[in-house]
Motif scaffolding. Sequence first.
Motif, mmCIF file in Angstrom:
data_model
loop_
_atom_site.group_PDB
_atom_site.id
_atom_site.type_symbol
_atom_site.label_atom_id
_atom_site.label_comp_id
_atom_site.label_asym_id
_atom_site.label_seq_id
_atom_site.Cartn_x
_atom_site.Cartn_y
_atom_site.Cartn_z
ATOM 1 N N THR A 85 10.330 -22.418 -4.704
ATOM 2 C CA THR A 85 9.989 -21.541 -5.822
ATOM 3 C C THR A 85 8.497 -21.593 -6.117
ATOM 4 N N ASP A 86 7.949 -22.786 -6.193
ATOM 5 C CA ASP A 86 6.522 -22.936 -6.473
ATOM 6 C C ASP A 86 5.669 -22.319 -5.363
ATOM 7 N N MET A 87 6.094 -22.473 -4.105
ATOM 8 C CA MET A 87 5.335 -21.877 -2.999
ATOM 9 C C MET A 87 5.354 -20.359 -3.080
ATOM 10 N N VAL A 88 6.533 -19.778 -3.331
ATOM 11 C CA VAL A 88 6.626 -18.313 -3.424
ATOM 12 C C VAL A 88 5.779 -17.818 -4.592
ATOM 13 N N GLU A 89 5.820 -18.494 -5.722
ATOM 14 C CA GLU A 89 5.004 -18.091 -6.870
ATOM 15 C C GLU A 89 3.515 -18.150 -6.532
ATOM 16 N N ALA A 90 3.080 -19.196 -5.840
ATOM 17 C CA ALA A 90 1.669 -19.320 -5.453
ATOM 18 C C ALA A 90 1.278 -18.228 -4.458
ATOM 19 N N LEU A 91 2.171 -17.923 -3.527
ATOM 20 C CA LEU A 91 1.914 -16.862 -2.557
ATOM 21 C C LEU A 91 1.792 -15.507 -3.260
ATOM 22 N N VAL A 92 2.705 -15.222 -4.169
ATOM 23 C CA VAL A 92 2.673 -13.969 -4.923
ATOM 24 C C VAL A 92 1.363 -13.855 -5.701
ATOM 25 N N ALA A 93 0.949 -14.924 -6.353
ATOM 26 C CA ALA A 93 -0.301 -14.901 -7.124
ATOM 27 C C ALA A 93 -1.497 -14.645 -6.213
ATOM 28 N N ASP A 94 -1.529 -15.278 -5.039
ATOM 29 C CA ASP A 94 -2.641 -15.072 -4.116
ATOM 30 C C ASP A 94 -2.656 -13.650 -3.574
ATOM 31 N N LEU A 95 -1.493 -13.133 -3.224
ATOM 32 C CA LEU A 95 -1.414 -11.752 -2.724
ATOM 33 C C LEU A 95 -1.828 -10.752 -3.806
ATOM 34 N N THR A 96 -1.435 -11.006 -5.030
ATOM 35 C CA THR A 96 -1.811 -10.130 -6.139
ATOM 36 C C THR A 96 -3.329 -10.107 -6.299
ATOM 37 N N ARG A 97 -3.965 -11.267 -6.234
ATOM 38 C CA ARG A 97 -5.433 -11.340 -6.331
ATOM 39 C C ARG A 97 -6.108 -10.550 -5.212
ATOM 40 N N GLN A 98 -5.433 -10.438 -4.077
ATOM 41 C CA GLN A 98 -5.998 -9.727 -2.931
ATOM 42 C C GLN A 98 -5.687 -8.227 -2.935
ATOM 43 N N GLY A 99 -4.989 -7.752 -3.945
ATOM 44 C CA GLY A 99 -4.713 -6.326 -4.062
ATOM 45 C C GLY A 99 -3.440 -5.846 -3.387
ATOM 46 N N ILE A 100 -2.595 -6.776 -2.950
ATOM 47 C CA ILE A 100 -1.305 -6.379 -2.377
ATOM 48 C C ILE A 100 -0.422 -5.863 -3.515
#
Length: 132
Positions: A85-100
Motif C-alpha cells: 500500500t505504501d509503495m503504491v501510494e508513493a508511486l502514485v504521488a511521484d507519477l502525479t508530480r510528473q504530470g501523469i
Amino acid sequence: MYADLRIRFTVDDGELSRLHAEAFGGDPVLIPWTTRLERHSRSWVGAFVGDRLVGFVHAVWDGGRHAFLLDTAVAPDLRRRRIATDMVEALVADLTRQGIEWLHVDYEPHLADFYRDICGFRDTGAGLLRLN
C-alpha cells in the motif's frame, strides 16, 4: 511505516530478480531490470528493511499521460504490513508530480480488495489477448 521507501532508486538486477521470484514463485532468473526500467518505466519504488529489498512496484508509460502499474511484489515473510500500500501510494504521488493523469492496473480477482478498496482504483472492463 514499516519499510524505507526509495523512489527511482539504483536497482541491483540480481537483488530485484530474487525478490520477484520469491514474490511470484519460480526459480530466480536474472532479469535486466535496470535496462527495462530506464527504457520503459516512468517511476519505480523499492521498499527496504535495512539493506534488504523487500518490496517493489513500477509504472511503465506511453510517453504521454498514461502509465500502467506492474510487478507489485513484497517478500512473503513481510506481507500484510502496508508495504505494498505504501509503495503504491508513493508511486502514485511521484507519477502525479510528473504530470501523469491516468494510472491503469490489471489484477487477478483475489487482489480486487487491495487495488480497489485499499488503493482506490476503479473497476473497469478490460480485454486480454494471449499472443503465443
